[in-house]
Design a protein around this motif. Sequence first.
Motif, PDB file in Angstrom:
ATOM      1  N   LEU A 133     129.580  59.355  79.951  1.00  0.00           N
ATOM      2  CA  LEU A 133     128.479  58.405  79.991  1.00  0.00           C
ATOM      3  C   LEU A 133     127.667  58.586  81.271  1.00  0.00           C
ATOM      4  O   LEU A 133     126.429  58.597  81.243  1.00  0.00           O
ATOM      5  CB  LEU A 133     129.014  56.979  79.907  1.00  0.00           C
ATOM      6  CG  LEU A 133     127.986  55.853  80.089  1.00  0.00           C
ATOM      7  CD1 LEU A 133     126.938  55.898  78.976  1.00  0.00           C
ATOM      8  CD2 LEU A 133     128.687  54.499  80.117  1.00  0.00           C
ATOM      9  N   ALA A 139     129.196  48.423  75.474  1.00  0.00           N
ATOM     10  CA  ALA A 139     129.487  49.341  76.575  1.00  0.00           C
ATOM     11  C   ALA A 139     130.887  49.134  77.145  1.00  0.00           C
ATOM     12  O   ALA A 139     131.412  50.008  77.834  1.00  0.00           O
ATOM     13  CB  ALA A 139     128.447  49.177  77.677  1.00  0.00           C
ATOM     14  N   ALA A 172     121.380  52.237  79.213  1.00  0.00           N
ATOM     15  CA  ALA A 172     121.844  53.187  78.206  1.00  0.00           C
ATOM     16  C   ALA A 172     121.020  53.103  76.929  1.00  0.00           C
ATOM     17  O   ALA A 172     120.637  54.120  76.351  1.00  0.00           O
ATOM     18  CB  ALA A 172     123.315  52.951  77.890  1.00  0.00           C
ATOM     19  N   LYS A 205     135.466  59.016  78.644  1.00  0.00           N
ATOM     20  CA  LYS A 205     134.250  58.389  78.106  1.00  0.00           C
ATOM     21  C   LYS A 205     133.298  57.973  79.224  1.00  0.00           C
ATOM     22  O   LYS A 205     132.090  58.199  79.155  1.00  0.00           O
ATOM     23  CB  LYS A 205     134.609  57.170  77.252  1.00  0.00           C
ATOM     24  CG  LYS A 205     135.354  57.473  75.961  1.00  0.00           C
ATOM     25  CD  LYS A 205     135.759  56.169  75.289  1.00  0.00           C
ATOM     26  CE  LYS A 205     136.687  56.392  74.113  1.00  0.00           C
ATOM     27  NZ  LYS A 205     137.192  55.108  73.558  1.00  0.00           N
ATOM     28  N   VAL A 219     131.559  52.924  70.324  1.00  0.00           N
ATOM     29  CA  VAL A 219     130.742  52.026  71.139  1.00  0.00           C
ATOM     30  C   VAL A 219     129.576  51.480  70.325  1.00  0.00           C
ATOM     31  O   VAL A 219     129.169  50.335  70.484  1.00  0.00           O
ATOM     32  CB  VAL A 219     130.236  52.761  72.395  1.00  0.00           C
ATOM     33  CG1 VAL A 219     129.216  51.929  73.160  1.00  0.00           C
ATOM     34  CG2 VAL A 219     131.411  53.135  73.296  1.00  0.00           C
ATOM     35  N   LEU A 220     129.051  52.305  69.440  1.00  0.00           N
ATOM     36  CA  LEU A 220     127.949  51.919  68.563  1.00  0.00           C
ATOM     37  C   LEU A 220     128.517  51.721  67.161  1.00  0.00           C
ATOM     38  O   LEU A 220     129.034  52.662  66.556  1.00  0.00           O
ATOM     39  CB  LEU A 220     126.869  52.997  68.563  1.00  0.00           C
ATOM     40  CG  LEU A 220     125.613  52.726  67.741  1.00  0.00           C
ATOM     41  CD1 LEU A 220     124.918  51.441  68.190  1.00  0.00           C
ATOM     42  CD2 LEU A 220     124.647  53.900  67.866  1.00  0.00           C
ATOM     43  N   PHE A 241     126.045  47.513  70.181  1.00  0.00           N
ATOM     44  CA  PHE A 241     126.345  48.479  71.242  1.00  0.00           C
ATOM     45  C   PHE A 241     127.220  47.778  72.263  1.00  0.00           C
ATOM     46  O   PHE A 241     126.767  46.876  72.950  1.00  0.00           O
ATOM     47  CB  PHE A 241     125.041  48.963  71.877  1.00  0.00           C
ATOM     48  CG  PHE A 241     125.228  49.987  72.975  1.00  0.00           C
ATOM     49  CD1 PHE A 241     125.389  51.329  72.675  1.00  0.00           C
ATOM     50  CD2 PHE A 241     125.229  49.599  74.308  1.00  0.00           C
ATOM     51  CE1 PHE A 241     125.556  52.266  73.679  1.00  0.00           C
ATOM     52  CE2 PHE A 241     125.396  50.527  75.325  1.00  0.00           C
ATOM     53  CZ  PHE A 241     125.555  51.867  75.004  1.00  0.00           C
ATOM     54  N   PHE A 265     123.463  61.513  72.729  1.00  0.00           N
ATOM     55  CA  PHE A 265     124.045  60.260  73.232  1.00  0.00           C
ATOM     56  C   PHE A 265     124.417  59.328  72.083  1.00  0.00           C
ATOM     57  O   PHE A 265     125.498  58.735  72.092  1.00  0.00           O
ATOM     58  CB  PHE A 265     123.048  59.576  74.165  1.00  0.00           C
ATOM     59  CG  PHE A 265     123.544  58.261  74.701  1.00  0.00           C
ATOM     60  CD1 PHE A 265     124.628  58.216  75.563  1.00  0.00           C
ATOM     61  CD2 PHE A 265     122.927  57.070  74.335  1.00  0.00           C
ATOM     62  CE1 PHE A 265     125.094  56.989  76.058  1.00  0.00           C
ATOM     63  CE2 PHE A 265     123.381  55.850  74.818  1.00  0.00           C
ATOM     64  CZ  PHE A 265     124.471  55.821  75.689  1.00  0.00           C
ATOM     65  N   CYS A 311     128.120  57.886  71.205  1.00  0.00           N
ATOM     66  CA  CYS A 311     128.424  56.455  71.096  1.00  0.00           C
ATOM     67  C   CYS A 311     129.071  56.113  69.758  1.00  0.00           C
ATOM     68  O   CYS A 311     129.976  55.275  69.688  1.00  0.00           O
ATOM     69  CB  CYS A 311     127.153  55.630  71.293  1.00  0.00           C
ATOM     70  SG  CYS A 311     126.505  55.700  72.974  1.00  0.00           S
ATOM     71  N   ASP A 329     123.857  48.322  81.178  1.00  0.00           N
ATOM     72  CA  ASP A 329     124.033  48.909  79.850  1.00  0.00           C
ATOM     73  C   ASP A 329     122.798  48.708  78.974  1.00  0.00           C
ATOM     74  O   ASP A 329     122.190  49.662  78.508  1.00  0.00           O
ATOM     75  CB  ASP A 329     125.296  48.385  79.164  1.00  0.00           C
ATOM     76  CG  ASP A 329     125.363  46.857  79.082  1.00  0.00           C
ATOM     77  OD1 ASP A 329     124.527  46.178  79.717  1.00  0.00           O
ATOM     78  OD2 ASP A 329     126.258  46.346  78.388  1.00  0.00           O
ATOM     79  N   PHE A 371     133.471  51.943  76.546  1.00  0.00           N
ATOM     80  CA  PHE A 371     133.597  53.173  77.345  1.00  0.00           C
ATOM     81  C   PHE A 371     134.788  52.919  78.254  1.00  0.00           C
ATOM     82  O   PHE A 371     134.658  52.666  79.452  1.00  0.00           O
ATOM     83  CB  PHE A 371     132.325  53.421  78.167  1.00  0.00           C
ATOM     84  CG  PHE A 371     131.119  53.789  77.349  1.00  0.00           C
ATOM     85  CD1 PHE A 371     131.087  54.980  76.623  1.00  0.00           C
ATOM     86  CD2 PHE A 371     130.015  52.958  77.309  1.00  0.00           C
ATOM     87  CE1 PHE A 371     129.971  55.321  75.867  1.00  0.00           C
ATOM     88  CE2 PHE A 371     128.893  53.297  76.561  1.00  0.00           C
ATOM     89  CZ  PHE A 371     128.875  54.485  75.839  1.00  0.00           C
TER      90      PHE A 371
END
Length: 238
Positions: free
Chosen positions: A62, A50, A165, A58, A30-31, A48, A21, A25, A137, A53
């Motif tokens: 997820l 979200a 998440a 994506k 996303v990260l 992070f 994961f 990301c 999230d 996405f």
Amino acid sequence: MELDTGAAHGGAPDAALAQEFVQFCVDAGVLRFGEFKTKAGRLSPYFFNAGLFDDGAKLGRLAQFYAKALVASGIGFDMIFGPAYKGIPLGAAVSIELARLGRNVPFAYNRKEAKDHGEGGTLVGAPLKGRVLIVDDVMSAGTAARESIALIRAAGATPHAIAIALDRQEKATEVGPDGLVRDVDHSAVQYVQRELGMQVCTIARLADLLQYLTTHAGGEADAHRERVLAYRQRYGVS
């Protein structure tokens, strides 16, 4: 998905799933690493988001991560609730993925503002009843979670568990009588577990992010890891 041990979930996520994961990301953007100001006013070395996405592929993947983590957690629930706003597409996507896997459950969400025409009110979708799983999230201060819990209880249902998440594993904040914001000695996830008695399912935690940076040692990853580790030492919870 019907299994429910009654124990407080939210322990270490599946290690392999968590690493997969985190990689997903990072690849999806996303990260991100750098310097980002959090809602608590802290300068975080990672962010992070979200909201990124942002296409079908994506969001679909997820949802697969959420579903796998939920199945592994053993948490039982009767329906899904997606809090406005990010929780709405997340909850919908997870409900679609669970239906694809043969676990079709009702889904509902809320509006920020009450609607004064049509069906009216702030709740949309299936009637809230039974054990409700909240899908969101992340939890920072836990404010959104408390708002969702209040809505669910007001409807006569049971706020049973929360799926997120990423657990940032850092101290939550509260506003004191003097109006100043201060750190507390627990995270939002720990508060939900210990004080509200709810179960929490997470796909990955800050510890998994640090493990990822350790595995991908060298160059920028080393610098990112040192900054993330320093942030955890200052604001982290065990």
